[in-house]
Design a protein around this motif. Structure first.
Motif, PDB file in Angstrom:
ATOM      1  N   PHE A  94      39.585  14.274  29.914  1.00 20.32           N
ATOM      2  CA  PHE A  94      40.274  13.955  31.075  1.00 20.32           C
ATOM      3  C   PHE A  94      39.227  13.910  32.121  1.00 20.32           C
ATOM      4  O   PHE A  94      38.455  14.991  32.455  1.00 20.32           O
ATOM      5  N   GLY A  95      39.331  13.169  32.995  1.00 21.58           N
ATOM      6  CA  GLY A  95      38.193  12.986  34.450  1.00 21.58           C
ATOM      7  C   GLY A  95      37.151  12.115  33.886  1.00 21.58           C
ATOM      8  O   GLY A  95      36.469  11.944  34.811  1.00 21.58           O
ATOM      9  N   SER A  96      36.840  11.874  32.613  1.00 22.87           N
ATOM     10  CA  SER A  96      35.935  11.422  32.261  1.00 22.87           C
ATOM     11  C   SER A  96      35.785   9.624  32.324  1.00 22.87           C
ATOM     12  O   SER A  96      34.713   8.922  32.172  1.00 22.87           O
ATOM     13  N   TYR A  97      36.860   9.184  32.529  1.00 19.46           N
ATOM     14  CA  TYR A  97      37.210   7.792  32.252  1.00 19.46           C
ATOM     15  C   TYR A  97      38.279   7.069  33.302  1.00 19.46           C
ATOM     16  O   TYR A  97      38.340   6.009  33.363  1.00 19.46           O
ATOM     17  N   GLN A  98      39.048   8.053  33.909  1.00 21.39           N
ATOM     18  CA  GLN A  98      40.212   7.544  34.609  1.00 21.39           C
ATOM     19  C   GLN A  98      39.733   6.880  36.018  1.00 21.39           C
ATOM     20  O   GLN A  98      40.479   6.151  36.573  1.00 21.39           O
ATOM     21  N   GLY A  99      38.572   7.314  36.339  1.00 21.56           N
ATOM     22  CA  GLY A  99      38.390   6.993  37.791  1.00 21.56           C
ATOM     23  C   GLY A  99      38.032   5.487  38.023  1.00 21.56           C
ATOM     24  O   GLY A  99      38.728   4.690  38.938  1.00 21.56           O
ATOM     25  N   ASN A 100      37.043   4.936  37.269  1.00 18.57           N
ATOM     26  CA  ASN A 100      36.732   3.511  37.073  1.00 18.57           C
ATOM     27  C   ASN A 100      36.027   3.219  36.106  1.00 18.57           C
ATOM     28  O   ASN A 100      35.508   3.879  35.255  1.00 18.57           O
ATOM     29  N   SER A 101      35.946   1.973  35.726  1.00 21.68           N
ATOM     30  CA  SER A 101      35.343   1.606  34.324  1.00 21.68           C
ATOM     31  C   SER A 101      33.849   1.568  34.244  1.00 21.68           C
ATOM     32  O   SER A 101      33.262   2.087  33.061  1.00 21.68           O
ATOM     33  N   SER A 102      33.071   1.828  35.429  1.00 22.51           N
ATOM     34  CA  SER A 102      31.755   2.352  35.475  1.00 22.51           C
ATOM     35  C   SER A 102      31.515   3.762  34.904  1.00 22.51           C
ATOM     36  O   SER A 102      30.828   4.070  33.952  1.00 22.51           O
ATOM     37  N   GLU A 103      32.320   4.687  35.273  1.00 24.02           N
ATOM     38  CA  GLU A 103      32.366   5.829  34.995  1.00 24.02           C
ATOM     39  C   GLU A 103      32.700   5.828  33.712  1.00 24.02           C
ATOM     40  O   GLU A 103      32.015   6.974  33.123  1.00 24.02           O
ATOM     41  N   ALA A 104      33.792   5.349  33.029  1.00 29.38           N
ATOM     42  CA  ALA A 104      34.270   5.329  32.060  1.00 29.38           C
ATOM     43  C   ALA A 104      33.096   4.907  30.864  1.00 29.38           C
ATOM     44  O   ALA A 104      32.924   5.696  29.859  1.00 29.38           O
ATOM     45  N   LEU A 105      32.481   3.907  31.154  1.00 29.16           N
ATOM     46  CA  LEU A 105      31.321   3.326  30.343  1.00 29.16           C
ATOM     47  C   LEU A 105      30.311   4.518  30.301  1.00 29.16           C
ATOM     48  O   LEU A 105      29.494   4.667  29.202  1.00 29.16           O
ATOM     49  N   ARG A 106      29.841   4.766  31.358  1.00 25.41           N
ATOM     50  CA  ARG A 106      28.766   5.941  31.277  1.00 25.41           C
ATOM     51  C   ARG A 106      29.148   7.106  30.696  1.00 25.41           C
ATOM     52  O   ARG A 106      28.321   7.618  29.837  1.00 25.41           O
ATOM     53  N   SER A 107      30.381   7.546  30.700  1.00 18.07           N
ATOM     54  CA  SER A 107      30.855   8.859  29.933  1.00 18.07           C
ATOM     55  C   SER A 107      30.811   8.492  28.349  1.00 18.07           C
ATOM     56  O   SER A 107      30.521   9.047  27.550  1.00 18.07           O
ATOM     57  N   ALA A 108      31.103   7.079  27.815  1.00 23.73           N
ATOM     58  CA  ALA A 108      31.165   6.660  26.446  1.00 23.73           C
ATOM     59  C   ALA A 108      29.869   6.600  25.881  1.00 23.73           C
ATOM     60  O   ALA A 108      29.656   7.042  25.003  1.00 23.73           O
ATOM     61  N   ILE A 109      28.832   6.101  26.740  1.00 20.79           N
ATOM     62  CA  ILE A 109      27.610   6.267  26.472  1.00 20.79           C
ATOM     63  C   ILE A 109      26.943   7.404  26.374  1.00 20.79           C
ATOM     64  O   ILE A 109      26.039   7.641  25.003  1.00 20.79           O
ATOM     65  N   ARG A 110      27.392   8.299  27.339  1.00 20.57           N
ATOM     66  CA  ARG A 110      26.611   9.779  26.985  1.00 20.57           C
ATOM     67  C   ARG A 110      27.108  10.351  25.843  1.00 20.57           C
ATOM     68  O   ARG A 110      26.356  11.020  24.980  1.00 20.57           O
TER      69      ARG A 110
END
Ligand SMILES: Nc1nc(=O)c2c([nH]1)NC[C@@H]1CN(c3ccc(C(=O)N[C@@H](CCC(=O)O)C(=O)O)cc3)CN21
Ligand SMILES: CC(C)C(=O)C(=O)O
Ligand SMILES: [Mg+2]
Length: 272
Positions: A94-110
């Motif tokens: 929660f909170g690592s992908y709901q904000g926007n797609s750039s943040e979501a991508l960064r979280s998935a890549i991490r």
């Protein structure tokens, strides 16, 4: 008992798809640490989920909301080190992908970069479509999660069965088809009516993995601590306990305490 499909060296998203294609059910379980992952993997489970249920089971939180991306990466990297065969999927917290797609991508890549896992899972349908598309475009396999989505517990208020009403069932069906059409490799269906699971699973080509979703999902998943009976408080109707480790562990530990108190442990052979 023997491990199923011993010929499969490494389970991939393609293996999971082939199992659905040939009508063989997919077995999945959660794991959060190295030692448990080794056991689960060696026992023959095809998919291991590093679930954000770690927030409940590992950290003792009431909900899945508090667990952080760093904590998920810590659990996932430990699981990956214990796994030789299963596909390892990690929940985006929660909170690592709901904000926007750039943040979501960064979280998935991490997660992919820092844990070595093979795929990520995300809760929701149309609301998070753009984020899923971005992550898939980066070459990261994504699993969907529909029905009871615990990261939205405060929106719904209860852990009751979802999609009992026609409108919600239709929305779930649309979301499932959307997830398939953009390229998700599978979808978790949590706590929905068995009849809806059957309809969705038959009309999708990608596999569905059910929890509290009846017998007609293409695969099943449970939280490992629930299956082993380590937890003796969580007793939803969908859970089948395959062991009573709570009792086994309590008796073993009480026995150890008795032995220490009685000066019986350690004995001569156990000393240098
Ligand atoms: N240990 C554990 N097992 C899980 O399966 C699990 C977690 N934790 N944490 C994250 C989510 C939350 N999940 C849940 C939580 C509650 C119910 C549930 O059915 N609870 C009660 C009350 C339901 C109601 O309000 O009607 C039940 O008795 O069914 C089901 C799945 C599944 N996941
Ligand atoms: C129950 C499964 C599907 C999950 O998302 C988790 O363990 O976090
Ligand atoms: Mg989860």
């Amino acid at each position: 008992m023997s491990v199923h499909n011993p010929d499969i060296k490494r389970v991939t998203t393609h293996t999971i798809q082939e199992l659905k294609n040939k009508g063989e059910k997919i077995s999945a379980l959660t794991a959060y640490d190295f030692s448990m992952a080794r056991v689960v993997d060696a026992a023959g489970v095809e998919m291991i989920l590093v679930g954000d249920s770690a927030s409940n089971v590992m950290a003792g939180h009431e909900t899945t909301l508090p667990i952080t991306l760093d904590q998920m990466i810590y659990h996932a990297s430990a699981v990956v080190r214990g796994v030789k065969r299963a596909l390892v999927v990690v929940d985006l917290p929660f909170g690592s992908y709901q904000g926007n797609s750039s943040e979501a991508l960064r979280s998935a890549i991490r997660i992919m970069k820092e844990s070595g896992a093979h795929a990520v899972k995300m809760e929701g349908g149309l609301e998070i479509k753009e984020s899923i598309v971005r992550i898939l475009s980066a070459g990261v396999p994504v699993m969907g999660h529909l029905g009871l989505t615990p990261q939205s517990i405060y929106k719904f208020g209860t852990y009751a069965v979802r999609a009992k009403e026609e409108a919600e069932a239709e929305k779930l069906m649309e979301d499932a088809h959307m997830l398939e059409s953009i390229g998700c490799f599978g979808v978790v269906l949590e706590k929905i009516p068995a009849t809806l699971t059957k309809t969705v699973s038959q009309s999708l080509t990608i596999p569905t993995i059910g929890i509290g979703a009846g017998p007609d999902a293409d695969g099943q998943i449970l939280v490992i601590h629930d299956l082993l009976g380590i937890n003796n408080e969580f007793k939803p109707r969908f859970l089948r306990r395959y062991a009573d480790l709570h009792t086994v562990m309590t008796e073993a530990i009480a026995h150890y305490v008795d032995d220490v108190k009685a000066n019986d442990f350690p004995n001569e052979k156990e000393a240098y």
